[in-house]
Design a protein around this motif. Structure first.
Motif, short mmCIF file in Angstrom:
data_model
loop_
_atom_site.label_atom_id
_atom_site.label_comp_id
_atom_site.label_asym_id
_atom_site.label_seq_id
_atom_site.Cartn_x
_atom_site.Cartn_y
_atom_site.Cartn_z
N ASN A 228 0.84 -1.19 0.00
CA ASN A 228 0.00 0.00 0.00
C ASN A 228 0.88 1.24 0.00
O ASN A 228 2.02 1.22 0.48
CB ASN A 228 -0.91 0.03 1.23
N VAL A 229 0.34 2.34 -0.51
CA VAL A 229 1.08 3.59 -0.58
C VAL A 229 0.24 4.73 -0.01
O VAL A 229 -0.95 4.86 -0.33
CB VAL A 229 1.47 3.93 -2.04
N GLU A 230 0.86 5.53 0.84
CA GLU A 230 0.23 6.74 1.36
C GLU A 230 1.10 7.93 0.97
O GLU A 230 2.33 7.86 1.09
CB GLU A 230 0.10 6.67 2.89
N GLY A 231 0.49 9.00 0.48
CA GLY A 231 1.24 10.19 0.09
C GLY A 231 1.49 11.09 1.28
O GLY A 231 0.55 11.43 2.01
N LEU A 232 2.73 11.49 1.48
CA LEU A 232 3.04 12.38 2.60
C LEU A 232 2.27 13.68 2.50
O LEU A 232 1.87 14.27 3.52
CB LEU A 232 4.55 12.66 2.63
N HIS A 233 2.03 14.14 1.27
CA HIS A 233 1.35 15.42 1.06
C HIS A 233 -0.09 15.42 1.55
O HIS A 233 -0.70 16.49 1.69
CB HIS A 233 1.39 15.79 -0.42
N THR A 234 -0.64 14.24 1.84
CA THR A 234 -2.03 14.16 2.32
C THR A 234 -2.10 14.24 3.85
O THR A 234 -3.20 14.28 4.40
CB THR A 234 -2.69 12.86 1.86
N LYS A 235 -0.96 14.26 4.51
CA LYS A 235 -0.92 14.24 5.96
C LYS A 235 -0.94 15.65 6.54
O LYS A 235 -0.34 16.57 5.98
CB LYS A 235 0.33 13.50 6.46
#
Length: 238
Positions: A66-73
């Motif tokens: 899975n991938v989470e974008g840092l920019h969404t945090k």
């Protein structure tokens, strides 16, 4: 204190392969050792962060990741500290480094990787910023970071996408000449990392996957081959 686990790719794309496809087995083996299932992706080297993150997710989802974008945090530093693994992708090295400094993430990432053992994957610009400095990037300086100092996860420099000029008619400087010019002003070695190649660091050991050319002010440029022990580079300038 945990040991550093670092994988530095020359690029995300290699001719004849899809995005990250050539490095699939290497990445999966690297992440499996730390039982990573979710990657925190840092998309700052490209302008469209959502699109870039989606590209990475599409590539690795079939691999069970899975991938989470840092920019969404909301809290970027907390996201870095809580990440199972950090992946910084390619694009423009100057834009990337400038953003990392702007968001005060350089020391946070460095601490997590070198002291906490959070696995780090860099590709192209993400590899450039992982080194001592970005002086040996191929990118255009379209913005001006407060310093060219990188994350310093390794104490030497890398030139991703390294290639020697094959055009006899070309009268401008070759990549080799550019790197040798850098060495006139710096004592730090430069690893010219060819496409499809990477550097793997585990603790105080480092190895080359693929091919590279080592430039230093101490001897003539040296061709390096697959599985070359690069541990000596980790001990430079300490």
């Amino acid at each position: 204190m945990s040991v550093p686990n670092i994988l530095l790719l020359s690029s995300s794309r290699v001719h004849g392969y899809g995005f990250l496809e050539y490095s699939k087995d290497l990445i999966l083996d690297f992440l499996a050792k730390s039982k990573v299932r979710t990657i925190l992706f840092v998309p700052y080297a490209q302008k469209d962060h959502d699109k870039y993150t989606a590209t990475v997710q599409t590539a690795v989802k079939p691999w069970g990741l899975n991938v989470e974008g840092l920019h969404t945090k909301t809290d970027l530093a907390s996201a870095i500290r809580g990440a199972e693994a950090i992946f910084i992708g390619g694009g423009n090295t100057f834009v990337l480094l400038n953003k990392l400094y702007e968001e005060n993430l350089v020391d946070v990432i460095r601490n997590q990787v070198l002291k906490k053992g959070t696995p780090y994957i860099g590709s192209s610009a993400g590899t450039n910023v992982a080194t001592r400095s970005i002086h040996t990037t191929n990118d255009m300086p379209i913005c001006y970071p407060p310093t060219f100092d990188g994350l310093k996860l390794v104490p030497f420099n890398i030139n991703p996408h390294y290639i020697e000029s094959e055009h006899k008619e070309h009268m401008g400087e070759t990549r080799d000449e550019r790197i040798k010019e850098y060495l006139l002003y710096s004592k730090y070695s430069v690893l010219g990392l060819r496409e499809g190649s990477s550097v793997l660091v585990h603790g105080n050991k480092a190895f080359l996957n693929g091919k590279a050319k080592l430039f230093t002010d101490r001897f003539e440029a040296l061709e390096l081959h697959d599985n070359t022990d690069l541990t000596f580079l980790l001990n430079e300038n300490k």
